[in-house]
Design a protein around this motif. Sequence first.
Motif, PDB file in Angstrom:
ATOM      1  N   VAL A   1     -51.420   2.249  44.641  1.00 20.69           N
ATOM      2  CA  VAL A   1     -50.330   2.074  44.553  1.00 20.69           C
ATOM      3  C   VAL A   1     -49.953   0.839  45.074  1.00 20.69           C
ATOM      4  CG1 VAL A   1     -48.098   2.831  45.965  1.00 20.69           C
ATOM      5  CG2 VAL A   1     -49.702   4.329  45.205  1.00 20.69           C
ATOM      6  N   PHE A   2     -49.173  -0.078  44.344  1.00 22.26           N
ATOM      7  CA  PHE A   2     -48.487  -1.445  44.743  1.00 22.26           C
ATOM      8  C   PHE A   2     -47.130  -1.468  45.343  1.00 22.26           C
ATOM      9  CE2 PHE A   2     -51.721  -1.707  41.274  1.00 22.26           C
ATOM     10  CZ  PHE A   2     -52.648  -2.474  41.828  1.00 22.26           C
ATOM     11  N   GLY A   3     -46.801  -2.353  46.168  1.00 20.51           N
ATOM     12  CA  GLY A   3     -45.303  -2.426  46.903  1.00 20.51           C
ATOM     13  C   GLY A   3     -44.399  -3.118  45.876  1.00 20.51           C
TER      14      GLY A   3
ATOM     15  N   ARG B   1     -49.035   3.128  54.344  1.00 23.98           N
ATOM     16  CA  ARG B   1     -49.978   2.052  54.317  1.00 23.98           C
ATOM     17  C   ARG B   1     -49.321   0.995  55.484  1.00 23.98           C
ATOM     18  NH1 ARG B   1     -50.335  -0.859  48.878  1.00 23.98           N
ATOM     19  NH2 ARG B   1     -51.727   1.009  48.513  1.00 23.98           N
ATOM     20  N   GLU B   2     -48.116   1.109  55.475  1.00 22.44           N
ATOM     21  CA  GLU B   2     -47.433   0.163  56.536  1.00 22.44           C
ATOM     22  C   GLU B   2     -47.513   0.763  57.989  1.00 22.44           C
ATOM     23  OE1 GLU B   2     -43.084  -0.752  56.086  1.00 22.44           O
ATOM     24  OE2 GLU B   2     -43.371  -1.290  54.300  1.00 22.44           O
TER      25      GLU B   2
ATOM     26  N   ASP C   1     -41.193   8.763  42.607  1.00 18.61           N
ATOM     27  CA  ASP C   1     -40.847   7.787  43.346  1.00 18.61           C
ATOM     28  C   ASP C   1     -40.745   8.101  44.975  1.00 18.61           C
ATOM     29  OD1 ASP C   1     -39.986   6.544  41.082  1.00 18.61           O
ATOM     30  OD2 ASP C   1     -38.148   6.949  41.207  1.00 18.61           O
TER      31      ASP C   1
ATOM     32  N   LYS D   1     -44.621   7.805  45.873  1.00 13.96           N
ATOM     33  CA  LYS D   1     -44.854   6.275  46.224  1.00 13.96           C
ATOM     34  C   LYS D   1     -44.196   5.509  47.184  1.00 13.96           C
ATOM     35  CE  LYS D   1     -44.793   1.779  43.927  1.00 13.96           C
ATOM     36  NZ  LYS D   1     -44.206   1.012  42.792  1.00 13.96           N
ATOM     37  N   SER D   2     -43.034   5.994  47.776  1.00 13.64           N
ATOM     38  CA  SER D   2     -42.260   5.571  49.104  1.00 13.64           C
ATOM     39  C   SER D   2     -43.251   5.929  50.114  1.00 13.64           C
ATOM     40  CB  SER D   2     -40.880   6.120  49.138  1.00 13.64           C
ATOM     41  OG  SER D   2     -40.206   5.299  48.169  1.00 13.64           O
TER      42      SER D   2
ATOM     43  N   GLN E   1     -46.366   6.835  50.280  1.00 13.81           N
ATOM     44  CA  GLN E   1     -47.680   6.061  50.234  1.00 13.81           C
ATOM     45  C   GLN E   1     -47.430   4.793  50.770  1.00 13.81           C
ATOM     46  OE1 GLN E   1     -48.307   6.957  46.148  1.00 13.81           O
ATOM     47  NE2 GLN E   1     -50.377   7.957  46.564  1.00 13.81           N
ATOM     48  N   LEU E   2     -46.515   4.270  50.411  1.00  6.09           N
ATOM     49  CA  LEU E   2     -46.396   2.739  50.903  1.00  6.09           C
ATOM     50  C   LEU E   2     -46.029   2.725  52.353  1.00  6.09           C
ATOM     51  CD1 LEU E   2     -44.217   1.159  47.913  1.00  6.09           C
ATOM     52  CD2 LEU E   2     -46.702   0.644  48.553  1.00  6.09           C
ATOM     53  N   ALA E   3     -45.049   3.747  52.933  1.00  9.77           N
ATOM     54  CA  ALA E   3     -44.705   3.865  54.419  1.00  9.77           C
ATOM     55  C   ALA E   3     -46.119   4.304  55.261  1.00  9.77           C
ATOM     56  CB  ALA E   3     -43.830   5.019  54.565  1.00  9.77           C
TER      57      ALA E   3
END
Length: 132
Positions: free
Chosen positions: A130-132, A109-110, A99, A102-103, A105-107
């Motif tokens: 990875v999907f948001g 991307r942002e 988890d 994934k957080s 990876q999303l950060a």
Amino acid sequence: MWGMSETPQNESTTAPDASGDNPDFEAMARDIAEVPAVEVIVTVAVNLMSAAAVKLGLTEEGDAHKDLDEARKLIHALAGLLDASTTEISSFHAAPLRDGLKSLQLAFREASLVPDEPGQGPGEKYTGRVFG
């Protein structure tokens, strides 16, 4: 006397540093030998997560330490470690680490000005897209 050292045989030939912070490597090796492998893996993963968060600018200092190239490397290393250790650590330990990954990876991307192609972000080689 000729051929005799001035240092007694039971003493080290290196003097401890002035601060007294000379580490006892034998004691450290004994201590690490007592730590279960799962604990070592989880500790390394948490350190990688923390370093990646700093490099993403997710700390109180924000952008002061932000470096996306460094964050990419740390996230990729974390994903590789988790992928390699999946069968070695229980889901009790692995789930929160995944988890957190994934957080991150999303950060990432942002935070990226030029987004990676889907599936090409840091660590996605190991985790899949990875999907948001």
